[in-house]
Design a protein around this motif. Sequence first.
Motif, PDB file in Angstrom:
ATOM      1  N   VAL A  77      23.864  69.482  -2.527  1.00  0.00           N
ATOM      2  CA  VAL A  77      22.275  70.034  -1.992  1.00  0.00           C
ATOM      3  C   VAL A  77      21.280  69.282  -1.048  1.00  0.00           C
ATOM      4  O   VAL A  77      20.164  69.809  -0.579  1.00  0.00           O
ATOM      5  CB  VAL A  77      21.486  70.382  -3.528  1.00  0.00           C
ATOM      6  CG1 VAL A  77      19.580  70.365  -3.116  1.00  0.00           C
ATOM      7  CG2 VAL A  77      21.714  70.929  -4.548  1.00  0.00           C
ATOM      8  N   ALA A  78      22.138  67.734  -0.938  1.00  0.00           N
ATOM      9  CA  ALA A  78      20.828  67.646   0.396  1.00  0.00           C
ATOM     10  C   ALA A  78      21.690  67.733   1.471  1.00  0.00           C
ATOM     11  O   ALA A  78      21.375  68.077   2.452  1.00  0.00           O
ATOM     12  CB  ALA A  78      21.376  65.986   0.091  1.00  0.00           C
ATOM     13  N   LEU A  79      22.918  67.847   1.454  1.00  0.00           N
ATOM     14  CA  LEU A  79      23.742  67.420   2.932  1.00  0.00           C
ATOM     15  C   LEU A  79      23.498  69.303   3.484  1.00  0.00           C
ATOM     16  O   LEU A  79      22.896  69.946   4.016  1.00  0.00           O
ATOM     17  CB  LEU A  79      25.696  68.215   2.644  1.00  0.00           C
ATOM     18  CG  LEU A  79      25.787  66.782   2.211  1.00  0.00           C
ATOM     19  CD1 LEU A  79      27.071  67.239   2.468  1.00  0.00           C
ATOM     20  CD2 LEU A  79      25.382  65.807   3.819  1.00  0.00           C
ATOM     21  N   VAL A  80      22.963  70.412   2.309  1.00  0.00           N
ATOM     22  CA  VAL A  80      23.157  71.749   2.836  1.00  0.00           C
ATOM     23  C   VAL A  80      21.276  71.518   3.234  1.00  0.00           C
ATOM     24  O   VAL A  80      20.569  72.124   4.990  1.00  0.00           O
ATOM     25  CB  VAL A  80      22.437  72.319   1.634  1.00  0.00           C
ATOM     26  CG1 VAL A  80      22.187  74.278   2.020  1.00  0.00           C
ATOM     27  CG2 VAL A  80      23.906  72.861   1.199  1.00  0.00           C
ATOM     28  N   LEU A  81      20.142  70.626   2.571  1.00  0.00           N
ATOM     29  CA  LEU A  81      19.276  70.958   2.973  1.00  0.00           C
ATOM     30  C   LEU A  81      18.933  69.761   4.504  1.00  0.00           C
ATOM     31  O   LEU A  81      18.170  70.594   5.491  1.00  0.00           O
ATOM     32  CB  LEU A  81      17.818  70.166   2.461  1.00  0.00           C
ATOM     33  CG  LEU A  81      17.778  70.816   0.825  1.00  0.00           C
ATOM     34  CD1 LEU A  81      16.789  69.604  -0.061  1.00  0.00           C
ATOM     35  CD2 LEU A  81      16.642  71.626   0.921  1.00  0.00           C
ATOM     36  N   ALA A  82      20.098  68.829   4.776  1.00  0.00           N
ATOM     37  CA  ALA A  82      19.619  68.231   6.192  1.00  0.00           C
ATOM     38  C   ALA A  82      21.108  69.062   6.548  1.00  0.00           C
ATOM     39  O   ALA A  82      19.828  69.246   8.352  1.00  0.00           O
ATOM     40  CB  ALA A  82      20.518  67.068   6.058  1.00  0.00           C
ATOM     41  N   PHE A  83      21.265  69.626   6.777  1.00  0.00           N
ATOM     42  CA  PHE A  83      22.067  70.742   7.933  1.00  0.00           C
ATOM     43  C   PHE A  83      20.682  71.988   8.539  1.00  0.00           C
ATOM     44  O   PHE A  83      21.452  71.740   9.350  1.00  0.00           O
ATOM     45  CB  PHE A  83      23.303  70.719   7.488  1.00  0.00           C
ATOM     46  CG  PHE A  83      24.611  70.094   7.665  1.00  0.00           C
ATOM     47  CD1 PHE A  83      24.798  69.580   9.341  1.00  0.00           C
ATOM     48  CD2 PHE A  83      25.275  69.405   6.669  1.00  0.00           C
ATOM     49  CE1 PHE A  83      26.131  69.146   9.724  1.00  0.00           C
ATOM     50  CE2 PHE A  83      26.102  68.294   7.379  1.00  0.00           C
ATOM     51  CZ  PHE A  83      26.539  68.541   8.116  1.00  0.00           C
ATOM     52  N   SER A  84      20.547  72.606   7.852  1.00  0.00           N
ATOM     53  CA  SER A  84      19.549  73.570   7.440  1.00  0.00           C
ATOM     54  C   SER A  84      18.459  72.669   8.109  1.00  0.00           C
ATOM     55  O   SER A  84      17.851  73.795   9.650  1.00  0.00           O
ATOM     56  CB  SER A  84      18.921  74.588   6.391  1.00  0.00           C
ATOM     57  OG  SER A  84      19.913  73.962   5.464  1.00  0.00           O
ATOM     58  N   SER A  85      17.679  71.181   8.044  1.00  0.00           N
ATOM     59  CA  SER A  85      16.601  71.415   9.475  1.00  0.00           C
ATOM     60  C   SER A  85      17.000  70.427  10.272  1.00  0.00           C
ATOM     61  O   SER A  85      16.734  70.949  11.237  1.00  0.00           O
ATOM     62  CB  SER A  85      16.009  70.146   8.356  1.00  0.00           C
ATOM     63  OG  SER A  85      17.138  69.651   7.580  1.00  0.00           O
ATOM     64  N   LEU A  86      17.989  70.483  10.319  1.00  0.00           N
ATOM     65  CA  LEU A  86      18.535  70.045  11.558  1.00  0.00           C
ATOM     66  C   LEU A  86      18.735  71.121  12.494  1.00  0.00           C
ATOM     67  O   LEU A  86      18.995  70.643  14.002  1.00  0.00           O
ATOM     68  CB  LEU A  86      19.987  68.612  11.845  1.00  0.00           C
ATOM     69  CG  LEU A  86      19.184  67.260  11.026  1.00  0.00           C
ATOM     70  CD1 LEU A  86      20.741  67.133  10.347  1.00  0.00           C
ATOM     71  CD2 LEU A  86      18.434  66.817  11.665  1.00  0.00           C
ATOM     72  N   ILE A  87      19.431  72.262  12.228  1.00  0.00           N
ATOM     73  CA  ILE A  87      19.950  73.742  13.126  1.00  0.00           C
ATOM     74  C   ILE A  87      19.071  74.029  13.322  1.00  0.00           C
ATOM     75  O   ILE A  87      18.773  73.867  14.434  1.00  0.00           O
ATOM     76  CB  ILE A  87      20.875  74.424  12.004  1.00  0.00           C
ATOM     77  CG1 ILE A  87      22.005  73.951  11.672  1.00  0.00           C
ATOM     78  CG2 ILE A  87      20.767  75.686  12.399  1.00  0.00           C
ATOM     79  CD1 ILE A  87      22.609  74.853  10.979  1.00  0.00           C
ATOM     80  N   LEU A  88      17.332  73.552  12.419  1.00  0.00           N
ATOM     81  CA  LEU A  88      16.254  74.255  13.032  1.00  0.00           C
ATOM     82  C   LEU A  88      15.934  73.553  14.328  1.00  0.00           C
ATOM     83  O   LEU A  88      15.827  73.564  15.378  1.00  0.00           O
ATOM     84  CB  LEU A  88      15.601  74.234  12.243  1.00  0.00           C
ATOM     85  CG  LEU A  88      13.966  75.220  12.492  1.00  0.00           C
ATOM     86  CD1 LEU A  88      13.069  75.547  11.107  1.00  0.00           C
ATOM     87  CD2 LEU A  88      13.016  74.245  12.743  1.00  0.00           C
ATOM     88  N   LYS A  89      15.810  72.034  13.911  1.00  0.00           N
ATOM     89  CA  LYS A  89      14.955  71.752  14.955  1.00  0.00           C
ATOM     90  C   LYS A  89      16.247  71.295  16.659  1.00  0.00           C
ATOM     91  O   LYS A  89      15.460  71.036  17.532  1.00  0.00           O
ATOM     92  CB  LYS A  89      15.140  69.708  14.927  1.00  0.00           C
ATOM     93  CG  LYS A  89      14.392  69.125  13.956  1.00  0.00           C
ATOM     94  CD  LYS A  89      14.551  68.267  13.020  1.00  0.00           C
ATOM     95  CE  LYS A  89      13.406  67.351  14.152  1.00  0.00           C
ATOM     96  NZ  LYS A  89      11.792  67.566  13.688  1.00  0.00           N
ATOM     97  N   SER A  90      17.619  71.635  16.022  1.00  0.00           N
ATOM     98  CA  SER A  90      18.060  71.801  17.128  1.00  0.00           C
ATOM     99  C   SER A  90      18.397  72.815  18.159  1.00  0.00           C
ATOM    100  O   SER A  90      19.296  73.218  19.354  1.00  0.00           O
ATOM    101  CB  SER A  90      19.732  71.654  17.158  1.00  0.00           C
ATOM    102  OG  SER A  90      20.052  71.732  16.109  1.00  0.00           O
ATOM    103  N   GLY A  91      17.673  73.949  16.983  1.00  0.00           N
ATOM    104  CA  GLY A  91      17.537  75.447  18.061  1.00  0.00           C
ATOM    105  C   GLY A  91      18.966  75.962  18.252  1.00  0.00           C
ATOM    106  O   GLY A  91      18.649  77.170  19.085  1.00  0.00           O
TER     107      GLY A  91
END
Lengths: 509, 140
Positions: A199-213
Amino acid sequence: MIPLLVASPLLFAFIISLLPALGKEKLSKYLFLIGAFSPWLFISSIVQKLPLGEVVGGWERISGIEVMVDSYSLPFLVAELLLFTFVAVYVYGDYYPKKSENKVYGILLLLHSGLLGAFISRDLFNYYIYMEIASVSSFALVAISKEKGAKKAAFRYALFSLLASYIFILAIGIIYLKTGYLNLFLIKENLVFSKEINVALVLAFSSLILKSGVFPLHFWLPDAHSKADAPISALLSGLVVKAPAYGMILLILTFPISTLMQNILIITAFLSMFFGIAMALIQKNSERLLAYHTVSQMGYVLLGIGLLNPLAAAYYAMAHSLFKGGLFLSVGTIAEHYGTRDLEKLSYRHNKFLMVAIALLSLAIGGISPFIGAFGKFMLVKEIDGLLKYVFYAGGIGTLTSFIKLNYYLLKRGEKVPFPFKKEVVSLSVGLLTLITGIYFYPHLQLVRDLSFIFIGFVLFYILKKLGLFEFQLSPFFPDTGSKLGREINVYMLFLGAFLLFILFNSIH
Amino acid sequence: MKMSLIVRTTTKLVSPFLVTYSTYLMIYGHLSPGGGFQAGVILAVSIILLITSHGYKKVRKAFKFWEVQLIEGVSGVFLVSLGIISLLFGGFFFNFLRGGPFGSLLSGGIVPLFNIGVALKVGAAFTFMFYILLRWVERD
């Protein structure tokens, strides 16, 4: 030694913020230049001893903060230093009015140290802090622009970026809860894989995908990057979106990634590539066109991450920050002196320097050898086979078509406008740098392939022009009036929620 | 905006105690609960209390805008240079002043110095932010 990379710009940022109280604002531009160049002093001695790591303050690994420069972070660091140097030369002097000069220089140095700090850290929380320093400074830098709608773009950028940060820190919290460490080496040693980590990995990847546009979560990027001033756009597109990409590289180096997660990342990457190109093809605004290409190019970086090939992602990120930074600087210079960002009115016909610069950078972003873009694509394509390889090359042809369009519009006759010599030289030297670094890293010429790509690009451009695609005007989904901003933000929040839940439900069982 | 006499007197009485408490927290931060950030917030609260009760214009005369800016900048420079000075002794932010028996004030080395820097930085920054926000309100 390594922390000095971060400490020296930070020190000068604080000294610059001190100057208005002492009434010595005139000094701020000199201090800015020293602060911007100071990391070069330390990088040369660090590069000789790779990989070099240390725990700040001489503490043990468990209680300290680890920083490291190795082959994964070196491309990011070099790209950061090179591009920031060019931008520093570009804004030095009278780019900003005397009144706001002091603040801009301070914030730029904070951005500099934030990015360097993010790129050297090997500790999740420390990485988060420095990425936040960089993003918060970039909100302020977007808002400083005089362009209409810049404040609103900055607000939207701040809102989504901070939301993503909160999701990311929740993910860090879960990882800390389950492993007991924030240091990535210790996490890797003591990792017991569980649902919570997933779950933590999914959260981290989605937030970083948002931040990298990257595509489904790119909505803040085109506005923020196109409304900012030219050098700021260069920094945002070239470097600030790379900090989250570096975070994803840290994650894939530390955690085992499931095949499903990998597939989701690869599909997102390809969608992002083609969406960015399709949107760029119909843009009339020069900066917006480049901003949509950032969405597309971040797809390539994400592809490297999804293929579990961090080195390729790192080198592609370096390549992208050089040519996209250069494009924003050169096209931005033209747009600024014409006083408009409408592609039909701009022209580089009277200026040989900018013409050569933009031509070189367009070839570099299209992945033509021997430019740096070809090296980045070569690193990525090694791991791909089958049908995906052709899809990958189709993305390159699409990029070329879009840049043929840009050059076509800029080649038209326009009124003669003088450009300052310094801006021309900076743009041209970034253009030449993409060629030199390309030859240094990957000295191969693939004439037949590249010429056929350019040829297909021209044919495609001609067909699309005949079909009238470039006259096509996409009406904005949300009109640019103040009252609709709340609804717009709600819709995008729903997007983010849907993306997050989609990955969560798919990857948990 | 001026509040009633009771509020003004109470805040005047409370503020010095808050400053004392904040000083305690910054110096003893490494031995007891507390530390730089908390001390800084309390330091800022002592001024923000005065602003809410006495009004922005009056407080600004006592704690001038440029003084707050100066404290903020100087403490920032102090923090980074503390790290750079410790580089001479063996590492960035290496604790080079370690001494004194365990549990005493001196055993912290550069940690209390660091806490004092952080506290001044945070306190000044919060006050500064309030000043800037209130400059737009300008109600009093």
